[in-house]
Design an enzyme around this catalytic site. Structure first.
Site, short mmCIF file in Angstrom:
data_model
loop_
_atom_site.label_atom_id
_atom_site.label_comp_id
_atom_site.label_asym_id
_atom_site.label_seq_id
_atom_site.Cartn_x
_atom_site.Cartn_y
_atom_site.Cartn_z
N HIS A 1 0.82 -1.22 0.00
CA HIS A 1 0.00 0.00 0.00
C HIS A 1 0.85 1.27 0.00
O HIS A 1 0.34 2.35 -0.28
CB HIS A 1 -0.92 0.00 1.23
CG HIS A 1 -2.03 -1.00 1.11
ND1 HIS A 1 -3.32 -0.66 0.76
CD2 HIS A 1 -2.04 -2.35 1.27
CE1 HIS A 1 -4.07 -1.75 0.72
NE2 HIS A 1 -3.32 -2.79 1.02
N ASP B 1 3.57 9.37 -0.74
CA ASP B 1 2.36 8.62 -0.38
C ASP B 1 2.15 7.52 -1.42
O ASP B 1 2.28 7.79 -2.63
CB ASP B 1 1.15 9.58 -0.42
CG ASP B 1 0.13 9.28 0.66
OD1 ASP B 1 0.04 8.11 1.08
OD2 ASP B 1 -0.59 10.22 1.08
C1 GDG Z 1 -2.18 3.84 3.21
C2 GDG Z 1 -1.15 4.52 2.28
C3 GDG Z 1 -2.85 4.46 0.43
C4 GDG Z 1 -8.74 10.17 7.75
N1 GDG Z 1 -9.22 10.87 8.80
C5 GDG Z 1 -10.41 10.34 9.11
C6 GDG Z 1 -10.66 9.30 8.22
N2 GDG Z 1 -9.62 9.22 7.39
C7 GDG Z 1 -9.57 8.27 6.27
C8 GDG Z 1 -9.61 8.99 4.94
C9 GDG Z 1 -9.04 7.94 4.02
C10 GDG Z 1 -8.07 7.19 4.94
O1 GDG Z 1 -8.38 7.54 6.28
C11 GDG Z 1 -6.63 7.60 4.69
O2 GDG Z 1 -6.20 7.01 3.52
P1 GDG Z 1 -4.93 7.53 2.75
O3 GDG Z 1 -4.88 6.83 1.45
O4 GDG Z 1 -4.99 9.00 2.60
O5 GDG Z 1 -3.64 7.26 3.67
P2 GDG Z 1 -3.05 6.10 4.69
O6 GDG Z 1 -3.84 5.96 5.91
O7 GDG Z 1 -1.63 6.53 4.90
O8 GDG Z 1 -3.11 4.74 3.84
C12 GDG Z 1 -1.86 5.34 1.20
C13 GDG Z 1 -3.76 3.69 1.38
O9 GDG Z 1 -3.00 2.97 2.37
C14 GDG Z 1 -4.63 2.68 0.64
O10 GDG Z 1 -3.87 1.79 -0.10
O11 GDG Z 1 -3.65 5.29 -0.40
O12 GDG Z 1 -0.92 5.90 0.31
O13 GDG Z 1 -0.24 5.34 3.03
O14 GDG Z 1 -10.03 7.06 3.59
O15 GDG Z 1 -10.93 9.37 4.68
N3 GDG Z 1 -11.78 8.55 8.23
C15 GDG Z 1 -12.71 8.84 9.18
N4 GDG Z 1 -12.53 9.85 10.10
C16 GDG Z 1 -11.39 10.62 10.09
O16 GDG Z 1 -11.27 11.54 10.91
N5 GDG Z 1 -13.85 8.12 9.23
#
Ligand code: GDG
Length: 459
Positions: free
Chosen positions: A157, A365
């Site tokens: 990821h 990322d």
């Molecule tokens: C890893 C990789 C890759 C955030 N704050 C809240 C909340 N979130 C949710 C967002 C989004 C998720 O968390 C974060 O996803 P990301 O993709 O931005 O980043 P990582 O957590 O670092 O994830 C990344 C991912 O895996 C998938 O393969 O894209 O590059 O690092 O969905 O909305 N959700 C809620 N409340 C919050 O306050 N419910």
């Protein structure tokens, strides 16, 4: 028909489609697991004084969830240690923050072995196994040692870094060799795949054969780019929900005569939050006419708080947001609202929709799903503008965003001005192209393409 077994460090318990608290990934995997009568295996998040390998099994939404408890030392050495203090910083280009400790390696190998030994009896002859992320790289090696011949796939990821960074890892060769016990390795983007191939070519004399087959260590493995997406259909449901509408109204009431810029990120140094605040500070310095007319809402739930670096970045951001607010705020306006709280998915959808600008500027990322969620939440008649870091995997797909170098405060400042003054026609044109991609390359497409490619491997 073969069964799908998913293994990941943590399990996000599925709670049914449309559930406000469940992550998109959990929902997507649940749908796939249901179709394959599947099993999801991982760490419960709890600790036990002595590891027993006892599996707790529950059924949730048509899926069997099997979890194990780990010992406290496992959590320290494997999760907080090798995964989050060694691999995470190195893979996000922060070798300055990486810690190398022999006990971390031992803990990492031990937990992967424990996972493998525990799940071994649950694997049937025709099952396919899909292992997720950097916590679990040696899982296939351990399973093979136990005689598992099934197809095993791995999805990373996070980014695969340039070989100059990989080689700073003690034991990098073993780590990479362990990947050759899989049948298929999935990366988020072609950029990470190419970095992996580059490592093989320069470090271990490996080569790329036809059809994406990689050869090294006297073995072959298939590899490909499988960019992850969001559950766009479910997100549309969230956007239309009552909770989203309530949140939208609350935010819209705050934004009368003012534009809101939104950032949503776990508290993590890879997300570029300090650079983002500094870029916004420069924007305020350079554009006094925007004072009182714009604010940045930064939603940042805490994460990995028991790792020191995360406490340091937290202090740094508190100081920075306080300083910027003190310097620019007026009696009825403060430029930054920095919130360390978790919101429900439907509430987040309402926040995204009310924001004129989505500011997604990680320094590195794997993909970044917030960029995709922001686009999916927009009002097609009056969409906001996405500003996206060139160092997010998502930038390779989302070319109609305003793409920036997140290390450049000037670029951030200029992009903010451009986004805040962009006319409706251009906003619509960019949004339509972006939304098309988000809908087409959604999480179901990702899951199906990976599983299909895994099933197609010679095994
Ligand atoms: C890893 C990789 C890759 C955030 N704050 C809240 C909340 N979130 C949710 C967002 C989004 C998720 O968390 C974060 O996803 P990301 O993709 O931005 O980043 P990582 O957590 O670092 O994830 C990344 C991912 O895996 C998938 O393969 O894209 O590059 O690092 O969905 O909305 N959700 C809620 N409340 C919050 O306050 N419910």
């Amino acid at each position: 028909m073969s069964r799908l077994i998913v293994v990941s460090n943590r399990i996000s318990r599925p709670a049914g489609r449309g559930a406000a608290q469940t992550g998109g990934l959990a929902m997507a995997l649940t749908a796939g697991l249901r179709a394959y009568n599947g099993l999801w295996f991982g760490w419960s998040g709890n600790t036990t004084p002595e590891f027993t390998g006892e599996i707790t099994t529950t059924r949730s939404d048509g899926v069997t969830i099997a979890t194990i408890d780990l010992e406290d030392i496992d959590v320290q050495e494997y999760y907080n240690g090798y995964a989050n203090r060694t691999l995470w910083p190195v893979f996000h280009y922060r070798i300055d923050l990486a810690a190398y400790d022999r006990s971390f390696n031992q803990g990492y190998d031990r937990v992967n072995r424990r996972f493998a030994e525990t799940i071994r009896p649950l694997i049937g002859t025709d099952d396919i196994v899909w292992i997720h992320d950097y916590h679990m790289i040696p899982m296939a090696r351990e399973l093979r040692r136990l005689g598992v011949k099934n197809r095993i796939g791995f999805f990373l990821h996070i980014p695969w870094p340039a070989r100059q960074l990989v080689t700073t890892l003690p034991r990098h060769r073993q780590l990479v060799e362990a990947l050759f016990d899989y049948d298929l390795i999935g990366f988020q983007t072609t950029e990470w795949l190419e970095a992996f191939e580059d490592y093989l070519a320069h470090e271990v004399g490996g080569s790329v054969l036809a059809d994406g087959v990689l050869e090294a260590f006297g073995k072959t493995v298939r590899a490909g780019a499988f960019p992850i997406g969001i559950d766009a259909e479910d997100f549309a449901v969230q956007v239309r929900s009552a909770a989203a509408a309530r949140m939208y109204d609350r935010m819209a009431a705050q934004s009368v005569f003012r534009s809101m810029i939104v950032g949503v990120d776990r508290l993590d140094y890879s997300k570029g939050l300090d650079e983002r605040f500094l870029g916004f500070e420069l924007f305020l310095k350079d554009n006094p006419d925007f004072h009182g007319k714009v604010f940045l809402l930064q939603i940042t739930p805490l994460s990995r708080d028991d790792v020191d670096t995360y406490q340091d970045i937290r202090t740094q951001l508190d100081t920075l947001s306080g300083r910027i607010n003190a310097a620019f705020a007026d009696t009825d306006w403060s430029p930054i609202r920095y919130v360390n709280r978790n919101y429900r998915r439907d509430e987040l959808a309402g926040v995204y929709r009310a924001a004129r600008v989505g500011l997604v500027t990680p320094l590195r990322d794997g993909m970044n799903l917030v960029a995709k969620e922001y686009v999916a939440a927009q009002n097609p008649e009056d969409p906001g503008v996405l500003i996206l870091s060139r160092f997010a995997g998502a930038a390779l797909q989302m070319k109609e965003a305003l793409i920036v170098n997140p290390f450049s405060h000037e670029e951030l400042s200029e992009a903010l001005k451009r986004a805040l003054t962009m006319d409706l026609n251009e906003r619509k044109r960019r949004y339509e192209a972006l939304f098309d991609g988000v809908r087409k390359d959604d999480v179901t497409a990702w899951r199906e393409s990976f599983v299909k490619a895994l099933e197609a491997t010679p095994g």
